[in-house]
Scaffold this active site. Sequence first.
Site, PDB file in Angstrom:
ATOM      1  N   ASN A   1       1.251 100.123  66.323  1.00 33.94           N
ATOM      2  CA  ASN A   1       2.170 100.737  65.388  1.00 33.94           C
ATOM      3  C   ASN A   1       1.994 102.280  65.477  1.00 33.94           C
ATOM      4  O   ASN A   1       1.187 102.974  65.052  1.00 33.94           O
ATOM      5  CB  ASN A   1       1.581 100.300  63.902  1.00 33.94           C
ATOM      6  CG  ASN A   1       2.656 100.742  62.982  1.00 33.94           C
ATOM      7  OD1 ASN A   1       3.547 101.628  63.164  1.00 33.94           O
ATOM      8  ND2 ASN A   1       2.507 100.360  61.670  1.00 33.94           N
TER       9      ASN A   1
ATOM     10  N   ASN B   1      -2.555  95.354  43.848  1.00 36.00           N
ATOM     11  CA  ASN B   1      -3.823  95.735  43.282  1.00 36.00           C
ATOM     12  C   ASN B   1      -3.445  96.492  41.894  1.00 36.00           C
ATOM     13  O   ASN B   1      -4.801  97.085  41.247  1.00 36.00           O
ATOM     14  CB  ASN B   1      -4.434  96.821  44.220  1.00 36.00           C
ATOM     15  CG  ASN B   1      -4.853  96.333  45.513  1.00 36.00           C
ATOM     16  OD1 ASN B   1      -5.770  95.277  45.347  1.00 36.00           O
ATOM     17  ND2 ASN B   1      -4.388  96.707  46.718  1.00 36.00           N
TER      18      ASN B   1
ATOM     19  N   ARG C   1       8.616 109.711  47.835  1.00 36.77           N
ATOM     20  CA  ARG C   1      10.216 109.613  48.108  1.00 36.77           C
ATOM     21  C   ARG C   1      10.834 109.530  46.780  1.00 36.77           C
ATOM     22  O   ARG C   1      10.303 108.737  46.122  1.00 36.77           O
ATOM     23  CB  ARG C   1      10.493 108.589  49.036  1.00 36.77           C
ATOM     24  CG  ARG C   1       9.974 108.730  50.428  1.00 36.77           C
ATOM     25  CD  ARG C   1      10.239 107.654  51.521  1.00 36.77           C
ATOM     26  NE  ARG C   1       9.276 107.313  52.164  1.00 36.77           N
ATOM     27  CZ  ARG C   1       9.110 106.296  52.962  1.00 36.77           C
ATOM     28  NH1 ARG C   1       9.671 105.184  52.698  1.00 36.77           N
ATOM     29  NH2 ARG C   1       8.222 106.056  53.343  1.00 36.77           N
TER      30      ARG C   1
ATOM     31  N   GLY D   1       5.361 103.562  50.512  1.00 33.15           N
ATOM     32  CA  GLY D   1       6.893 103.037  50.901  1.00 33.15           C
ATOM     33  C   GLY D   1       6.915 101.709  49.769  1.00 33.15           C
ATOM     34  O   GLY D   1       6.196 101.172  49.660  1.00 33.15           O
TER      35      GLY D   1
ATOM     36  N   ARG E   1       5.427  97.608  66.720  1.00 31.69           N
ATOM     37  CA  ARG E   1       6.257  97.732  65.616  1.00 31.69           C
ATOM     38  C   ARG E   1       7.411  98.919  65.673  1.00 31.69           C
ATOM     39  O   ARG E   1       7.039  99.835  66.256  1.00 31.69           O
ATOM     40  CB  ARG E   1       5.470  98.114  64.337  1.00 31.69           C
ATOM     41  CG  ARG E   1       6.259  98.111  63.028  1.00 31.69           C
ATOM     42  CD  ARG E   1       5.404  98.792  61.764  1.00 31.69           C
ATOM     43  NE  ARG E   1       6.246  98.975  60.636  1.00 31.69           N
ATOM     44  CZ  ARG E   1       6.379  99.771  59.899  1.00 31.69           C
ATOM     45  NH1 ARG E   1       5.234 100.748  60.119  1.00 31.69           N
ATOM     46  NH2 ARG E   1       7.092  99.610  58.761  1.00 31.69           N
TER      47      ARG E   1
ATOM     48  N   HIS F   1       7.775  94.736  47.464  1.00 29.88           N
ATOM     49  CA  HIS F   1       6.916  95.356  48.689  1.00 29.88           C
ATOM     50  C   HIS F   1       6.631  96.837  47.750  1.00 29.88           C
ATOM     51  O   HIS F   1       7.432  97.753  48.056  1.00 29.88           O
ATOM     52  CB  HIS F   1       7.602  95.363  49.697  1.00 29.88           C
ATOM     53  CG  HIS F   1       6.549  96.191  50.854  1.00 29.88           C
ATOM     54  ND1 HIS F   1       5.971  95.569  51.884  1.00 29.88           N
ATOM     55  CD2 HIS F   1       6.165  97.338  50.952  1.00 29.88           C
ATOM     56  CE1 HIS F   1       5.158  96.213  52.363  1.00 29.88           C
ATOM     57  NE2 HIS F   1       5.096  97.474  52.093  1.00 29.88           N
TER      58      HIS F   1
ATOM     59  N   HIS G   1      10.903  97.602  55.887  1.00 30.46           N
ATOM     60  CA  HIS G   1       9.772  96.601  55.502  1.00 30.46           C
ATOM     61  C   HIS G   1      10.234  95.123  55.889  1.00 30.46           C
ATOM     62  O   HIS G   1       9.901  94.171  55.063  1.00 30.46           O
ATOM     63  CB  HIS G   1       9.538  96.843  54.086  1.00 30.46           C
ATOM     64  CG  HIS G   1       8.846  98.024  53.653  1.00 30.46           C
ATOM     65  ND1 HIS G   1       9.239  98.569  52.430  1.00 30.46           N
ATOM     66  CD2 HIS G   1       8.049  99.042  54.181  1.00 30.46           C
ATOM     67  CE1 HIS G   1       8.582  99.810  52.389  1.00 30.46           C
ATOM     68  NE2 HIS G   1       7.747  99.909  53.423  1.00 30.46           N
TER      69      HIS G   1
ATOM     70  N   ILE H   1       0.035  98.500  46.107  1.00 30.84           N
ATOM     71  CA  ILE H   1       0.354  98.692  44.559  1.00 30.84           C
ATOM     72  C   ILE H   1       0.596  97.227  43.949  1.00 30.84           C
ATOM     73  O   ILE H   1       0.081  96.915  43.029  1.00 30.84           O
ATOM     74  CB  ILE H   1       1.419  99.728  44.245  1.00 30.84           C
ATOM     75  CG1 ILE H   1       0.880 101.203  44.855  1.00 30.84           C
ATOM     76  CG2 ILE H   1       1.785  99.787  42.828  1.00 30.84           C
ATOM     77  CD1 ILE H   1       2.019 102.076  44.751  1.00 30.84           C
TER      78      ILE H   1
ATOM     79  N   GLU I   1       1.458  92.520  57.856  1.00 28.68           N
ATOM     80  CA  GLU I   1       2.529  92.831  58.839  1.00 28.68           C
ATOM     81  C   GLU I   1       2.040  92.764  60.144  1.00 28.68           C
ATOM     82  O   GLU I   1       2.561  92.226  61.026  1.00 28.68           O
ATOM     83  CB  GLU I   1       3.078  94.341  58.461  1.00 28.68           C
ATOM     84  CG  GLU I   1       4.001  94.373  57.287  1.00 28.68           C
ATOM     85  CD  GLU I   1       4.311  95.759  56.665  1.00 28.68           C
ATOM     86  OE1 GLU I   1       3.363  96.331  56.502  1.00 28.68           O
ATOM     87  OE2 GLU I   1       5.416  96.204  57.131  1.00 28.68           O
TER      88      GLU I   1
ATOM     89  N   GLY J   1       4.087  99.467  48.181  1.00 22.04           N
ATOM     90  CA  GLY J   1       3.108 100.453  48.754  1.00 22.04           C
ATOM     91  C   GLY J   1       3.348 101.869  48.654  1.00 22.04           C
ATOM     92  O   GLY J   1       4.151 102.294  47.693  1.00 22.04           O
TER      93      GLY J   1
ATOM     94  N   LYS K   1      -1.547 103.237  65.248  1.00 20.70           N
ATOM     95  CA  LYS K   1      -2.787 102.074  64.785  1.00 20.70           C
ATOM     96  C   LYS K   1      -2.588 100.938  65.590  1.00 20.70           C
ATOM     97  O   LYS K   1      -1.346 100.328  66.054  1.00 20.70           O
ATOM     98  CB  LYS K   1      -2.071 101.572  63.399  1.00 20.70           C
ATOM     99  CG  LYS K   1      -2.081 102.749  62.076  1.00 20.70           C
ATOM    100  CD  LYS K   1      -1.706 101.820  60.889  1.00 20.70           C
ATOM    101  CE  LYS K   1      -1.375 103.103  59.734  1.00 20.70           C
ATOM    102  NZ  LYS K   1      -0.234 102.592  59.091  1.00 20.70           N
TER     103      LYS K   1
HETATM  104  P1  AMP Z   1       0.092 100.583  51.333  1.00 21.78           P
HETATM  105  O1  AMP Z   1       1.300 101.241  51.825  1.00 21.78           O
HETATM  106  O2  AMP Z   1       0.577  99.202  51.182  1.00 21.78           O
HETATM  107  O3  AMP Z   1      -1.046 100.649  52.134  1.00 21.78           O
HETATM  108  O4  AMP Z   1      -0.263 100.994  49.695  1.00 21.78           O
HETATM  109  C1  AMP Z   1      -0.953 102.198  49.580  1.00 21.78           C
HETATM  110  C2  AMP Z   1      -0.990 102.544  48.123  1.00 21.78           C
HETATM  111  O5  AMP Z   1      -1.436 101.378  47.448  1.00 21.78           O
HETATM  112  C3  AMP Z   1      -1.944 103.632  47.682  1.00 21.78           C
HETATM  113  O6  AMP Z   1      -1.379 104.841  47.911  1.00 21.78           O
HETATM  114  C4  AMP Z   1      -2.459 103.125  46.266  1.00 21.78           C
HETATM  115  O7  AMP Z   1      -1.422 103.756  45.348  1.00 21.78           O
HETATM  116  C5  AMP Z   1      -2.339 101.731  46.049  1.00 21.78           C
HETATM  117  N1  AMP Z   1      -3.386 101.060  46.289  1.00 21.78           N
HETATM  118  C6  AMP Z   1      -4.250 100.609  47.084  1.00 21.78           C
HETATM  119  N2  AMP Z   1      -5.300  99.989  46.809  1.00 21.78           N
HETATM  120  C7  AMP Z   1      -5.131 100.112  45.385  1.00 21.78           C
HETATM  121  C8  AMP Z   1      -6.354  99.593  44.432  1.00 21.78           C
HETATM  122  N3  AMP Z   1      -7.437  98.894  44.632  1.00 21.78           N
HETATM  123  N4  AMP Z   1      -5.925 100.071  43.286  1.00 21.78           N
HETATM  124  C9  AMP Z   1      -4.996 100.811  42.945  1.00 21.78           C
HETATM  125  N5  AMP Z   1      -4.059 101.104  43.687  1.00 21.78           N
HETATM  126  C10 AMP Z   1      -4.043 100.954  45.187  1.00 21.78           C
END
Ligand code: AMP
Length: 420
Positions: free
Chosen positions: A27, A354, A261, A232, A108, A228, A197, A351, A404, A230, A34
């Site tokens: 990626n 979690n 964003r 993004g 990717r 989704h 995504h 997010i 992914e 995250g 990555k």
């Molecule tokens: P991703 O882009 O899917 O890796 O998501 C990253 C975002 O997920 C981070 O900026 C955090 O805001 C959130 N995140 C990941 N793990 C946790 C957790 N255990 N508790 C709260 N937020 C989390």
Amino acid sequence: MTSPAPRSDAAGRLPGVPDAATVLVLNSGSSSLKFQLLDPVAEVVHASGIVERIGQDRGQAHLEAGDLRQPYAGEVPDHKVAMEVVTGLFEDAGMSLQEANVVAVGHRVVQGGARFTSPQLVDSWVRDQIADLGALAPLHNPAAVQGIDAARRLFPDIPHVAVFDTAFFTALPEEARTYALNAQVASEYRIRRYGAHGTSHRYVSEQVSALLASEGTDVSDLRQIVLHLGNGASASAVRGDAPLDTSMGLTPLEGLVMGTRTGDIDASVYAHLSRSAGMSIDEIDTLLNKSSGMQGLCGMNDFRDITAAIRAGDERAELAMRVYVHRLRKYVGSYAFTLGGLDTIAFTAGIGENVPEVRERTLEGLEAFGIVLDPEANARREKGVRTISAPDSAVRVLVVPTDEELAIAQQSLEVARSAR
Ligand code: AMP
């Protein structure tokens, strides 16, 4: 790089990967690469890592495999050197990539335009098309091409497969993918909604369908919303296995509020800032993409910090959360209408998987629409696919971890095998 005692066996095979086929997933970002080496059939990750700060003063990288962490620091001027760092990391960890039974390299690629509706075996033509689509994804596609070139040089005899983030959404209905922009301009400059995504939305919606099918539900017409969330973030409406709408557009700027964003915003903001603040297009682009969203609203973009700040009474963090959730609820409501009703909602990514507070606020007070969360199930921190709606909820709400890399590896293996 130094070479510690080898951890592979005498034949140079990876520990625990003697015979099974593996796929190397790459990626490439503008300043990062990555990687993950995995067995897509047994769904086992053998090693993963990242090369960062490519093209900057001092690069850094690491590889993780089980308890092992292999670091690297040194100059990484470009993706060609980054690929060499990756193979060096494997060797330093006592694992030879050349002998790891790699049967495909999966890349990717963020933007596949209207052209690439499925993963493609990379040849010179496909490579050039990805480069050409760089006009639509200037931060991402050029990096992907560099990664592809470097990896093809290192592994010339292994099939390389490009898996496009946009492919799943090339099947969007015309009315969902067309902007109400002057049709001639849109056509000339290839302006339409491509989504992003897509690998994750497809993977998660398939996981939901598979789970419900295993329980005896007819899923041929299942009406799903996938969120989704995250760094993004994007939402999609999926009916059966077909996407009906998604929140990201020409670029991943449109739609939900994200880490940095804006998501949806009046396009006139560009003109207003240009005229009133004298900002250049690049400055406005950076503002909207890199220093807005949660970061721009409350100075934080990690939800661990944001939820802690809210608990401590931080009003800016609370407002940012309300803006984030308000946008999400708008999309959930609109997609339920687009789908003509709703069977499932799946939360995924950092997010979505979690942060129970986000799930709870997004779906609270929607009992009249058949959406009832089980507060205890929602608060529980578990791994794997899980249901968080109450037994009497007409809409099934789930948390579905996305993967992914696994999806890219599985699609790459399929393409590589069918090409033989
Ligand atoms: P991703 O882009 O899917 O890796 O998501 C990253 C975002 O997920 C981070 O900026 C955090 O805001 C959130 N995140 C990941 N793990 C946790 C957790 N255990 N508790 C709260 N937020 C989390």
